[in-house]
Design a protein around this motif. Structure first.
Motif, PDB file in Angstrom:
ATOM      1  N   TRP A  26       0.821  -1.092  -0.066  1.00 12.34           N
ATOM      2  CA  TRP A  26       0.063   0.164  -0.055  1.00 12.34           C
ATOM      3  C   TRP A  26       0.788   1.180   0.103  1.00 12.34           C
ATOM      4  CZ3 TRP A  26      -4.490  -0.934   4.226  1.00 12.34           C
ATOM      5  CH2 TRP A  26      -5.055  -2.151   3.632  1.00 12.34           C
ATOM      6  N   GLY A  27       0.568   2.058  -0.886  1.00 16.59           N
ATOM      7  CA  GLY A  27       1.032   3.462  -0.846  1.00 16.59           C
ATOM      8  C   GLY A  27       0.150   4.626  -0.119  1.00 16.59           C
ATOM      9  N   HIS A  28       0.523   5.828  -0.225  1.00 18.35           N
ATOM     10  CA  HIS A  28      -0.243   6.844   0.710  1.00 18.35           C
ATOM     11  C   HIS A  28      -1.806   6.681   0.274  1.00 18.35           C
ATOM     12  CE1 HIS A  28       3.812   8.647   1.199  1.00 18.35           C
ATOM     13  NE2 HIS A  28       3.231   9.493   2.038  1.00 18.35           N
ATOM     14  N   GLY A  29      -1.942   6.646  -0.911  1.00 19.64           N
ATOM     15  CA  GLY A  29      -3.150   6.928  -1.595  1.00 19.64           C
ATOM     16  C   GLY A  29      -3.996   5.481  -1.063  1.00 19.64           C
ATOM     17  N   LYS A  30      -3.581   4.315  -1.113  1.00 22.26           N
ATOM     18  CA  LYS A  30      -4.430   3.280  -0.699  1.00 22.26           C
ATOM     19  C   LYS A  30      -4.786   3.324   0.831  1.00 22.26           C
ATOM     20  CE  LYS A  30      -5.982  -1.118  -0.717  1.00 22.26           C
ATOM     21  NZ  LYS A  30      -7.388  -1.275  -1.328  1.00 22.26           N
ATOM     22  N   ILE A  31      -3.769   3.685   1.552  1.00 24.04           N
ATOM     23  CA  ILE A  31      -3.762   4.032   3.174  1.00 24.04           C
ATOM     24  C   ILE A  31      -4.909   4.943   3.352  1.00 24.04           C
ATOM     25  CG2 ILE A  31      -2.679   4.466   5.231  1.00 24.04           C
ATOM     26  CD1 ILE A  31      -0.273   3.427   4.255  1.00 24.04           C
ATOM     27  N   PHE A  32      -4.713   6.001   2.680  1.00 24.38           N
ATOM     28  CA  PHE A  32      -5.782   6.994   2.994  1.00 24.38           C
ATOM     29  C   PHE A  32      -7.273   6.501   2.695  1.00 24.38           C
ATOM     30  CE2 PHE A  32      -2.431  10.447   1.559  1.00 24.38           C
ATOM     31  CZ  PHE A  32      -2.239  10.759   2.954  1.00 24.38           C
ATOM     32  N   ASP A  33      -7.232   5.666   1.592  1.00 23.39           N
ATOM     33  CA  ASP A  33      -8.732   5.131   1.264  1.00 23.39           C
ATOM     34  C   ASP A  33      -9.368   4.139   2.237  1.00 23.39           C
ATOM     35  OD1 ASP A  33     -10.764   5.571  -0.593  1.00 23.39           O
ATOM     36  OD2 ASP A  33     -10.471   3.149  -1.126  1.00 23.39           O
ATOM     37  N   GLU A  65      -3.507   6.492  -6.801  1.00 24.27           N
ATOM     38  CA  GLU A  65      -3.150   4.716  -6.530  1.00 24.27           C
ATOM     39  C   GLU A  65      -4.223   4.063  -6.798  1.00 24.27           C
ATOM     40  OE1 GLU A  65      -1.246   4.343  -3.004  1.00 24.27           O
ATOM     41  OE2 GLU A  65      -1.137   2.254  -3.010  1.00 24.27           O
ATOM     42  N   ILE A  66      -5.507   4.698  -6.295  1.00 30.32           N
ATOM     43  CA  ILE A  66      -6.914   3.577  -6.243  1.00 30.32           C
ATOM     44  C   ILE A  66      -7.729   4.062  -7.563  1.00 30.32           C
ATOM     45  CG2 ILE A  66      -6.639   3.349  -3.741  1.00 30.32           C
ATOM     46  CD1 ILE A  66      -9.160   5.212  -3.683  1.00 30.32           C
ATOM     47  N   SER A  67      -7.375   4.813  -8.437  1.00 32.37           N
ATOM     48  CA  SER A  67      -8.132   5.256  -9.581  1.00 32.37           C
ATOM     49  C   SER A  67      -7.427   5.175 -10.780  1.00 32.37           C
ATOM     50  CB  SER A  67      -8.595   6.550  -9.360  1.00 32.37           C
ATOM     51  OG  SER A  67      -9.014   6.800  -7.960  1.00 32.37           O
ATOM     52  N   PRO A  68      -7.405   4.200 -11.170  1.00 32.88           N
ATOM     53  CA  PRO A  68      -6.365   3.712 -12.515  1.00 32.88           C
ATOM     54  C   PRO A  68      -6.968   4.105 -13.674  1.00 32.88           C
ATOM     55  CG  PRO A  68      -7.198   1.576 -11.774  1.00 32.88           C
ATOM     56  CD  PRO A  68      -7.676   2.313 -10.733  1.00 32.88           C
ATOM     57  N   LEU A  69      -8.294   4.446 -13.722  1.00 32.71           N
ATOM     58  CA  LEU A  69      -8.772   4.730 -15.148  1.00 32.71           C
ATOM     59  C   LEU A  69      -9.252   6.201 -15.106  1.00 32.71           C
ATOM     60  CD1 LEU A  69     -11.015   1.535 -15.198  1.00 32.71           C
ATOM     61  CD2 LEU A  69      -8.984   2.378 -16.705  1.00 32.71           C
ATOM     62  N   ALA A  70      -8.852   7.092 -13.968  1.00 30.86           N
ATOM     63  CA  ALA A  70      -9.200   8.482 -13.816  1.00 30.86           C
ATOM     64  C   ALA A  70      -8.225   9.439 -14.011  1.00 30.86           C
ATOM     65  CB  ALA A  70      -9.942   8.608 -12.401  1.00 30.86           C
ATOM     66  N   ARG A  71      -8.370  10.441 -14.594  1.00 32.92           N
ATOM     67  CA  ARG A  71      -7.650  11.614 -15.075  1.00 32.92           C
ATOM     68  C   ARG A  71      -7.022  12.029 -13.763  1.00 32.92           C
ATOM     69  NH1 ARG A  71      -7.636  15.285 -19.141  1.00 32.92           N
ATOM     70  NH2 ARG A  71      -6.530  17.198 -18.347  1.00 32.92           N
ATOM     71  N   VAL A  72      -5.661  12.727 -13.770  1.00 34.39           N
ATOM     72  CA  VAL A  72      -5.042  13.338 -12.634  1.00 34.39           C
ATOM     73  C   VAL A  72      -5.758  14.504 -12.567  1.00 34.39           C
ATOM     74  CG1 VAL A  72      -2.723  14.186 -11.870  1.00 34.39           C
ATOM     75  CG2 VAL A  72      -2.995  11.953 -12.787  1.00 34.39           C
ATOM     76  N   HIS A  73      -5.885  14.894 -11.230  1.00 38.03           N
ATOM     77  CA  HIS A  73      -6.290  16.176 -10.994  1.00 38.03           C
ATOM     78  C   HIS A  73      -5.642  17.345 -11.628  1.00 38.03           C
ATOM     79  CE1 HIS A  73      -8.064  19.625  -8.899  1.00 38.03           C
ATOM     80  NE2 HIS A  73      -9.234  18.988  -8.695  1.00 38.03           N
ATOM     81  N   ARG A  74      -6.297  18.419 -12.139  1.00 36.16           N
ATOM     82  CA  ARG A  74      -5.791  19.422 -12.824  1.00 36.16           C
ATOM     83  C   ARG A  74      -4.885  20.330 -12.086  1.00 36.16           C
ATOM     84  NH1 ARG A  74     -11.697  21.732 -14.751  1.00 36.16           N
ATOM     85  NH2 ARG A  74     -11.973  19.686 -14.500  1.00 36.16           N
ATOM     86  N   ASP A  75      -5.096  20.373 -10.745  1.00 33.63           N
ATOM     87  CA  ASP A  75      -4.255  21.006  -9.626  1.00 33.63           C
ATOM     88  C   ASP A  75      -3.621  20.601  -8.916  1.00 33.63           C
ATOM     89  OD1 ASP A  75      -5.459  23.349 -10.869  1.00 33.63           O
ATOM     90  OD2 ASP A  75      -7.160  23.198  -9.593  1.00 33.63           O
ATOM     91  N   ASP A  76      -3.499  18.974  -9.125  1.00 34.22           N
ATOM     92  CA  ASP A  76      -2.750  18.243  -7.903  1.00 34.22           C
ATOM     93  C   ASP A  76      -2.580  16.790  -8.409  1.00 34.22           C
ATOM     94  OD1 ASP A  76      -1.965  16.956  -5.776  1.00 34.22           O
ATOM     95  OD2 ASP A  76      -3.794  17.237  -4.312  1.00 34.22           O
ATOM     96  N   PRO A  77      -1.067  16.720  -8.492  1.00 34.94           N
ATOM     97  CA  PRO A  77      -0.856  15.425  -8.969  1.00 34.94           C
ATOM     98  C   PRO A  77      -1.065  14.336  -8.406  1.00 34.94           C
ATOM     99  CG  PRO A  77       1.098  16.643  -8.166  1.00 34.94           C
ATOM    100  CD  PRO A  77      -0.131  17.551  -8.084  1.00 34.94           C
ATOM    101  N   HIS A  78      -1.279  14.176  -6.996  1.00 35.89           N
ATOM    102  CA  HIS A  78      -1.590  13.184  -6.223  1.00 35.89           C
ATOM    103  C   HIS A  78      -3.070  12.455  -6.550  1.00 35.89           C
ATOM    104  CE1 HIS A  78       2.298  13.673  -4.265  1.00 35.89           C
ATOM    105  NE2 HIS A  78       2.014  14.836  -3.747  1.00 35.89           N
TER     106      HIS A  78
END
Length: 496
Positions: A357-364, A387-400
């Motif tokens: 698990w990375g940051h994103g998975k732990i947050f989720d 990390e948990i959204s492999p088909l979603a576009r990266v946020h326009r203002d936040d790469p995480h």
RNA sequence: GGGCCCCUAGCUCAAUUGGCAGAGCAGCGGGCUUUUAACCCGUUGGUUGUGGGUUCGAGUCCCACGGGGCCCA
């Protein structure tokens, strides 16, 4: 072995078999091909609801339905029949029929299908009835119905023999018909917005579009293992690449996972994709659609669920995924934290992080553990970890994080949507990350779909996509706490 | 996957401390010309989920299995 032997072996059904044979011997067809019905029960109640007691009209009506109750006097029989619209009483008076026919009417059993013709009257006690002059047995019931007062309550029997549940329980019929109206309204909402309803393959050589274990089957002619779809996403987006700019599908998807109050292995998903829209556009659409569907199903946008009120009137609250976690843990968590610090924090809040698990998975996981259950009023949780959204576009203002939202109501997820990832190079990298997760032991990781990447390489326009769990939505709007109550035929172990 | 609970007549349910398996409805027979879960009289219907065990005796206690439910993961 006689196929009727189990019926003959039981006194209850043996008696009915004997009646059946007696009818045939007397030249009566117990299963005639058709009956000309002129009125449904509800139509008679609507038209003649105001008739005073003891009235006799000269209107002749032919009604048909299943006998649900029967009260027999010497020369008088009352039978309550049920059709798709409701119930109507048959009043059978020996003076109105041949003696032979009256005796045959008296011989009818509760459960039999009957068609009857006669004048519309009310009895001395004021009950609207058809005064039988002619009748026909339409289908002889060889098995008795459940008890007329308590009906069928056993949840297992109600699921296994749904036909009996539907005969006996008006509430079950109401849920079934409300489901139909909900699905119709969903369809109308999308078609009115210019979406095309399409059909995509159930049998697939790769099960993509979601993170779940698929059912495996085998195509003999091609000698090929295939999967039942776990989502419709990747095919629908191929269609958007192809220029069908607004598409949706309401279809069965299959996930090879456990069965419980909110999960059935096959369930109904609505997915939609709209070119040039982003997730914020979809969010507005979801509010409008949920309000409209609630109105159709319940007559109001304020609904009652499990003893509490829920207001589905837009707009809905919006909260960022990470902010929700921050609020819940009472600390300023971020993607800059060290993994050690984050893992320690997770453990303090009851989440045991796995190595991969990375940051994103732990947050989720923290979100699921601490936040989700408490979201009663409709709430858009947005900007989920990449990390948990492999088909979603990266946020326009936040790469995480990604441009994604989930709609939570009463502690459960009802919709999941994103600004679709349309960068083929990024998509390939995300699939590769999933492949690494799979290699590390995650059997729910997304497989690499090279043809889908190739489609993206031809150019998927900016697209807003949406998924709605239809069964869950029906549960919400019919106030059912178990998914089997909104499925006519829920998955069950075989009886024997 | 873990814990707890349920399974008795076609259906809905009883059965005292381990001591004769019952009721209502349905069915069958009879009565009844205005019922609404009709009523009255009589009556049939059981491998107590399945298999084992303990016991003089098991629906009841123990074990396994099957089906179901709820909670947790």
């Amino acid at each position: 072995m006689d196929e009727t032997s189990d019926l003959a072996a039981h006194p209850l059904t043996a008696a009915r078999l004997e009646k059946l044979e007696a009818l045939r011997a007397a030249g009566v067809d117990p299963y005639p091909p058709r009956f000309e019905r002129t009125h449904l029960a509800a139509e008679l109640h609507t038209t003649f609801g105001d008739l005073e007691a003891g009235a006799e009209t000269d209107v002749e009506a032919s009604v048909a339905g299943r006998i649900m109750l029967k009260r027999s006097f010497g020369k008088l029989v009352f039978a309550t029949v049920q059709d798709a619209s409701g119930r109507i009483q048959l009043f059978c008076d020996a003076r109105r029929l041949d003696p032979e026919d009256f005796d045959r009417f008296s011989e009818l059993d509760v459960g039999d299908w009957v068609g009857a013709t006669g004048r519309v009257i009310t009895t001395k006690k004021g009950e609207l009835s058809v005064a039988v002059e002619r009748f026909a047995l339409l289908a002889k019931a060889l098995r008795p119905l459940p008890e007329k007062w308590h009906g069928l309550t056993d949840t297992e029997l109600r699921s296994r023999r749904r036909y009996l549940d539907l005969i006996m329980n008006e509430e079950s019929r109401r849920v079934a018909t409300t489901r139909v109206r909900i699905v119709s309204e969903l369809r109308r909402q999308f078609t009115d917005r210019g979406y095309l309803e399409v059909e995509t393959p159930v049998l697939q050589t790769q099960a993509g579009g979601a993170l779940a274990r698929p059912f495996v089957t085998h195509h003999h002619a091609l000698d090929l293992d295939m999967y039942l779809r776990i989502a419709t996403e990747l095919h629908l987006k191929r269609l958007v690449v192809g220029g069908l700019e607004r598409v949706f599908e309401i279809g069965r998807v299959f996930r090879n996972e456990g069965i419980d109050a909110t999960h059935n292995p096959e369930f109904t998903m609505l997915e939609s994709y709209e070119a040039l829209a982003d997730y914020l556009d979809i969010m507005t659409m979801v509010e409008e659609i949920f309000a409209a569907v609630a109105e159709v199903a319940t007559g109001s946008t304020v609904i009652h669920y499990q003893g509490r009120e829920i207001d589905l009137t837009p707009p809905y609250r919006r909260i960022r995924h990470l902010d929700a976690v921050r609020e819940a843990v009472g600390a300023d968590v971020s993607y800059d934290m060290t993994m050690d610090d984050l893992r320690a924090l997770a453990r303090r809040h009851g989440v045991e992080p796995e190595q991969a698990w990375g940051h994103g998975k732990i947050f989720d996981e923290l979100f699921e553990e601490l936040v989700a259950d408490g979201l009663w009023e409709p709430t858009f949780v947005m900007d989920h970890p990449k990390e948990i959204s492999p088909l979603a576009r990266v946020h326009r203002d936040d790469p995480h994080v990604t441009e994604r939202f989930e709609l939570f109501i009463a502690g459960s997820e009802y919709a999941n949507a994103f600004s679709e990832l349309n960068d083929p190079i990024d998509q390939r990298r995300r699939f590769e990350a999933q492949a690494r997760a799979k290699a590390a032991g995650d059997d729910e990781a997304h497989p690499i779909d090279l043809d889908y990447i190739r489609a993206l390489e031809y150019g998927l326009p900016p697209t807003g996509g949406l998924g709605i769990g239809v069964d869950r939505l029906v549960m919400l709007l019919t106030d059912r706490s178990h998914i089997r109550e909104v499925l006519l035929f829920p998955t069950l172990r075989p009886e024997d």
